[in-house]
Scaffold this active site. Structure first.
Site, PDB file in Angstrom:
ATOM      1  N   SER A 111       0.771  -1.169  -0.087  1.00 38.00           N
ATOM      2  CA  SER A 111       0.052   0.041  -0.030  1.00 38.00           C
ATOM      3  C   SER A 111       0.942   1.282  -0.136  1.00 38.00           C
ATOM      4  O   SER A 111       1.738   1.257  -0.792  1.00 38.00           O
ATOM      5  CB  SER A 111      -0.950  -0.039   1.285  1.00 38.00           C
ATOM      6  OG  SER A 111      -1.730   1.044   1.154  1.00 38.00           O
TER       7      SER A 111
ATOM      8  N   ASP B 226      -9.338  -6.263  -4.374  1.00 40.98           N
ATOM      9  CA  ASP B 226      -8.714  -5.110  -3.979  1.00 40.98           C
ATOM     10  C   ASP B 226      -9.358  -3.743  -4.485  1.00 40.98           C
ATOM     11  O   ASP B 226      -9.321  -3.736  -5.864  1.00 40.98           O
ATOM     12  CB  ASP B 226      -7.225  -4.651  -4.268  1.00 40.98           C
ATOM     13  CG  ASP B 226      -6.614  -3.653  -3.542  1.00 40.98           C
ATOM     14  OD1 ASP B 226      -7.502  -2.801  -3.238  1.00 40.98           O
ATOM     15  OD2 ASP B 226      -5.510  -3.487  -3.037  1.00 40.98           O
TER      16      ASP B 226
ATOM     17  N   HIS C 240      -8.475  -4.922  -0.219  1.00 37.16           N
ATOM     18  CA  HIS C 240      -7.285  -4.231   0.067  1.00 37.16           C
ATOM     19  C   HIS C 240      -6.544  -4.911   1.274  1.00 37.16           C
ATOM     20  O   HIS C 240      -4.997  -5.081   1.135  1.00 37.16           O
ATOM     21  CB  HIS C 240      -7.287  -2.705   0.093  1.00 37.16           C
ATOM     22  CG  HIS C 240      -5.691  -2.000   0.134  1.00 37.16           C
ATOM     23  ND1 HIS C 240      -4.756  -2.307  -0.803  1.00 37.16           N
ATOM     24  CD2 HIS C 240      -5.355  -1.137   1.116  1.00 37.16           C
ATOM     25  CE1 HIS C 240      -3.741  -1.577  -0.395  1.00 37.16           C
ATOM     26  NE2 HIS C 240      -4.178  -0.645   0.763  1.00 37.16           N
TER      27      HIS C 240
END
Length: 336
Positions: A134, A287, A316
């Site tokens: 991320s 995601d 995610h």
């Protein structure tokens, strides 16, 4: 326990503003070998800290996916975060007062610059594995572009080359929630707490997805109120507000929006072409925040990039939850 690296010189940011001094909180696990060839550097995501053994349990530790008996693991808290590095809660040495909303805006490149300074202070010339998911993946990518000869292997999870309009819109919506809390503008440490709780609840919808809630927040057939999903949203918001700070969250989300490896480098394709590391890109099929197509782009334009896709209901957050699947893929591509 985390340690503090103090950089006494002025720290110039990408936008030209300057922090009079910089502190970076970091932690290490394992021992650095004589050749200094066993370094694994972990870059953390938005609200995490510098102790990956806490938030990536099962992946990092003795006899885990990344064995601390074999490797020297470094993780640094990013600028703007409230876990020890210079942030809006810090005292501005020039005024003697808390920065608050006078803290300067900073970018992912500024974060990476601070990591490079820390690595130099630790006399680390080469990194065997650089790992980030991320927002952590954004940092790792920038670092691998800026210092291509320093990074031997790169593992990027659920991230992108340029933060999307979708991601920026989600972050702006969260900031709007924080700003709607009138206490956010006050100097108190916990100001903006309710706004932060709402922002976290909004963010969670992008971290998970329809199927996540359908499987994990199911109510009894005849429930008419006090739904599990409602309680869950409030719980997650309150959980974050007890450990994090609204101003730090606001600034970190702005830094996330700044992410664009192609800025002043021609474009993203040209920037990614600078990466020399053997690169594993891991995507999560479900995601919503960082769709698979964004990781496919990375694997296509990083010269030694390879793509793996994880099947997960967790969206995610799968990059944090699906530890066994990640571990398996890492060992498939690298000898750890």
């Amino acid at each position: 326990m985390p340690e503090i690296f103090k950089y006494q010189d002025p720290f110039q940011l990408e936008n030209g503003e300057v922090l009079p001094e910089l502190e970076v909180s970091y932690s290490t696990l394992g021992k650095l070998n004589k050749e200094k060839s066993n370094v694994i550097w972990v870059c953390h995501a938005l609200t995490a800290n510098a102790q990956p053994e806490d938030w990536w349990r099962g992946l990092i530790g003795n006899e885990k996916g990344i064995d601390t008996e074999k490797y020297f693991i470094v993780c640094a808290n990013i600028i703007g975060s409230c876990y020890g590095s210079t942030n809006p809660k810090s005292i501005n040495p020039e005024t003697g007062e808390v920065y608050g909303l006078n803290f300067p805006l900073f970018s992912i490149r500024d974060v990476t610059k601070s990591l490079e300074l820390l690595s130099e202070a630790l006399e680390i010339e080469h990194i065997q594995f650089l790992i980030g998911g991320s927002m952590g993946g954004m940092q790792a990518m920038e670092w691998a572009i800026e210092k291509p000869d320093k990074i031997k292997n790169l593992i990027l999870l659920a991230t992108n080359a340029k933060h999307s309009s979708w991601g920026i819109a989600l972050n702006e919506t969260q900031r709007m929630a924080i700003e709607a809390d009138s206490t956010f503008y006050k100097k108190e440490t916990n100001s903006g707490k309710k706004g932060l709780e709402a922002a976290r609840a909004i963010a969670l919808l992008s971290y998970r997805n329809y199927n996540t809630y359908r499987h994990t927040q199911v109510d009894q057939e005849h429930t008419a109120d006090h739904f599990r999903a409602s309680t869950y949203q409030k719980y997650q918001g309150e959980k974050l507000s007890k450990r994090f700070n609204a101003k730090c969250y606001w600034y970190l989300s702005k830094a996330m929006d700044s992410h664009n490896v192609g800025r002043n480098r021609g474009d993203c394709k040209k920037a990614l072409a600078k990466i020399k590391a053997e690169t594993l890109v891991i995507a999560v099929q479900s995601d919503l925040l960082f769709p698979v197509e964004e990781q496919r782009f990375l694997a296509q334009y990083i010269p030694k990039g390879k793509l793996e896709i994880i099947d997960s209901i967790y969206g995610h957050d799968g990059f944090l939850i699906e530890v066994e699947k990640i571990k398996s893929l890492v060992h498939k591509h690298f000898k750890l």
